[in-house]
Design an enzyme around this catalytic site. Structure first.
Site, PDB file in Angstrom:
ATOM      1  N   ARG A 218       0.837  -1.202   0.000  1.00 44.15           N
ATOM      2  CA  ARG A 218       0.000   0.000   0.000  1.00 44.15           C
ATOM      3  C   ARG A 218       0.880   1.264   0.000  1.00 44.15           C
ATOM      4  O   ARG A 218       0.454   2.306  -0.471  1.00 44.15           O
ATOM      5  CB  ARG A 218      -0.881   0.024   1.259  1.00 44.15           C
TER       6      ARG A 218
ATOM      7  N   ARG B  81       8.727   5.034  -5.134  1.00 44.71           N
ATOM      8  CA  ARG B  81       8.953   5.966  -6.250  1.00 44.71           C
ATOM      9  C   ARG B  81      10.434   6.309  -6.349  1.00 44.71           C
ATOM     10  O   ARG B  81      11.115   6.346  -5.328  1.00 44.71           O
ATOM     11  CB  ARG B  81       8.220   7.293  -6.014  1.00 44.71           C
TER      12      ARG B  81
ATOM     13  N   ARG C  60      -7.396  -6.570  14.108  1.00 45.93           N
ATOM     14  CA  ARG C  60      -6.552  -5.716  14.934  1.00 45.93           C
ATOM     15  C   ARG C  60      -7.434  -4.571  15.420  1.00 45.93           C
ATOM     16  O   ARG C  60      -8.265  -4.044  14.666  1.00 45.93           O
ATOM     17  CB  ARG C  60      -5.382  -5.137  14.134  1.00 45.93           C
TER      18      ARG C  60
ATOM     19  N   ARG D  81       1.912   5.610  15.674  1.00 43.34           N
ATOM     20  CA  ARG D  81       1.998   6.934  15.051  1.00 43.34           C
ATOM     21  C   ARG D  81       1.348   7.992  15.939  1.00 43.34           C
ATOM     22  O   ARG D  81       0.569   7.660  16.832  1.00 43.34           O
ATOM     23  CB  ARG D  81       1.382   6.943  13.657  1.00 43.34           C
TER      24      ARG D  81
ATOM     25  N   GLU E 159      -1.429   6.482  18.675  1.00 48.97           N
ATOM     26  CA  GLU E 159      -2.189   5.302  18.249  1.00 48.97           C
ATOM     27  C   GLU E 159      -1.424   4.034  18.623  1.00 48.97           C
ATOM     28  O   GLU E 159      -0.240   3.900  18.319  1.00 48.97           O
ATOM     29  CB  GLU E 159      -2.385   5.372  16.723  1.00 48.97           C
TER      30      GLU E 159
ATOM     31  N   TYR F 148      -9.704  -4.891   3.835  1.00 45.62           N
ATOM     32  CA  TYR F 148      -8.960  -3.686   4.205  1.00 45.62           C
ATOM     33  C   TYR F 148      -9.259  -2.612   3.148  1.00 45.62           C
ATOM     34  O   TYR F 148      -8.422  -2.252   2.347  1.00 45.62           O
ATOM     35  CB  TYR F 148      -7.478  -4.064   4.235  1.00 45.62           C
TER      36      TYR F 148
ATOM     37  N   ASP G 144     -10.118   1.038   1.612  1.00 52.67           N
ATOM     38  CA  ASP G 144     -10.055   2.479   1.836  1.00 52.67           C
ATOM     39  C   ASP G 144     -11.456   3.036   1.622  1.00 52.67           C
ATOM     40  O   ASP G 144     -12.316   2.367   1.040  1.00 52.67           O
ATOM     41  CB  ASP G 144      -9.086   3.123   0.840  1.00 52.67           C
TER      42      ASP G 144
END
Ligand code: UDP
Length: 360
Positions: A157, A161, A241, A272, A297, A345, A347
């Site tokens: 995910r 680059r 989770r 995070r 988190e 999962y 988005d």
């Protein structure tokens, strides 16, 4: 509960999109939400003191490359043009994700050009140092297992680059709703043919859909709660989770200078830190205030009673999911979807796309 053509159980993004579609087709739509408010995990709360929009269930950034989805959401809200960047803190230093020139050159002290990246990363010593620094610790905290034991699509995910583009997403459309996320749900569900009832949990018992002691009329039900919960966990619990958040209000204008910093070292207990005011740079008065709200988190294994956030995809959970899906398929008039129902999962945009693609 008579005079209703369809029931939507769950007012998250999948259910609310569907409810809107049904209503626009002229169907009387009853939305039953088990929480006390609509919006699923996209729900936000605005701090009354500072006006900061807090993402109650962790940061949500809307991003999509699906034109139909972008068109659909823009009927209801205008986006502020926010472009998501994620920083990563490793051994006391801060780097730019995703996996690109800023991270590679920052971490190795190199001055690589784009054309040199593939060769550099093909060297196992480089790629594994980078992986160990930014993915191993974070992934083991997030998923409770080593990266080798999770589906590779999860780590993929994060974009890779060979440029200094530090946008966290590859999608061409991105942003946060100008009036906040709750306005998206308020407007989606604001239709004369939609009735919303909160604090209503739907389950399937004795051959009928029940809400507390009441059976629903024999009409189609679109359900987006956990599929195992719908059937009283009769085959066992699907693994999830869960997340725990620690929120802190501070009397300073800015804590970390950006909306999300990932803590990639295993020794740091949280994954995070979110700092929400950065999602609304257009709110100049809120930005200027000597106040900010941060949220740490923590990820943990889900147990019954916790909020499910991330499905744990493995051979055992797939088998269990198939058993529940087979059970759902036996029920005429039942459609299951959304992140919880589909156990995917997703988005936000994929959830909307799924809801838009259902034939009604
Ligand atoms: N990941 C990681 N380090 C990072 C960011 C992500 O190891 O700094 C891995 C981790 O396994 C995570 C996955 O990549 O679960 C997907 O990351 P993403 O940021 O998409 O997760 P989300 O925001 O959906 O929780």
């Amino acid at each position: 509960m008579t005079n209703v053509d369809v029931v939507v159980a769950g007012a998250g993004i999948w259910g609310s999109t569907l409810a809107r579609r049904f209503a626009e087709k002229g169907m009387r739509t009853l939305v039953l939400e088990r929480r006390s408010a609509v919006g699923g995990n996209v729900r936000c709360e605005t701090d009354p003191e500072s006006g900061i929009e807090v993402h109650t269930y962790g940061s949500h950034i809307f991003h999509t490359s699906i034109p139909e989805v972008w068109q659909f959401v823009n009927r209801f809200v205008t986006f502020n043009g926010y472009q998501h960047k994620v920083l990563a803190r490793h051994k006391g230093k801060t780097y730019f994700l995703p996996l690109g020139l800023a991270l590679i050159n920052g971490f190795f002290g190199t001055e690589l050009k784009p054309s040199e990246v593939p060769g550099f990363m093909a060297d196992e010593a480089h790629s594994s140092r980078l992986f160990d620094a930014f993915f191993r610790g974070y992934t083991s905290k997030q998923w409770g297992r080593s990266p080798e034991d999770i589906d590779p699509s999860i780590i993929k995910r994060v974009p890779v680059r060979a440029s200094y583009d530090v946008n966290y997403f590859n999608d061409c459309n991105q942003g946060i709703p100008l009036g906040g996320y709750n306005s998206l749900f308020d407007r989606l569900l604001d239709h004369p043919l939609i009735t919303v009832k909160c604090s209503q949990r739907v389950c399937f018992k004795g051959g009928a859909f029940m809400v507390g002691p009441d059976a629903l009329p024999n009409i189609p039900v679109y359900y987006s709660g956990p599929i195992d919960e719908l059937f009283g966990y009769k085959f066992g619990e699907l693994p999830w989770r869960t997340l725990r958040f620690e929120t802190e209000k501070m009397n300073i204008a800015d804590y970390q200078g950006t909306s999300v910093v990932n803590y990639t070292d295993a020794e740091v207990p949280y994954t995070r830190i979110h700092e929400f005011k950065h999602y609304h740079p257009e709110q100049k008065d809120v930005m200027a205030l000597e106040k900010t709200i941060v949220m740490r988190e923590y990820s943990a294994a889900w147990k019954r009673g916790d909020e499910p956030y991330y499905p744990v995809d493995n051979a055992a959970s797939r088998l269990l999911l198939e058993a529940y899906q087979a059970e759902a398929a036996k029920i005429k008039n039942l459609v299951v979807g959304g992140r919880l129902g589909a156990y995917r999962y997703f988005d936000m945009d994929k959830s909307i796309a799924a809801a838009l693609s259902i034939e009604i």
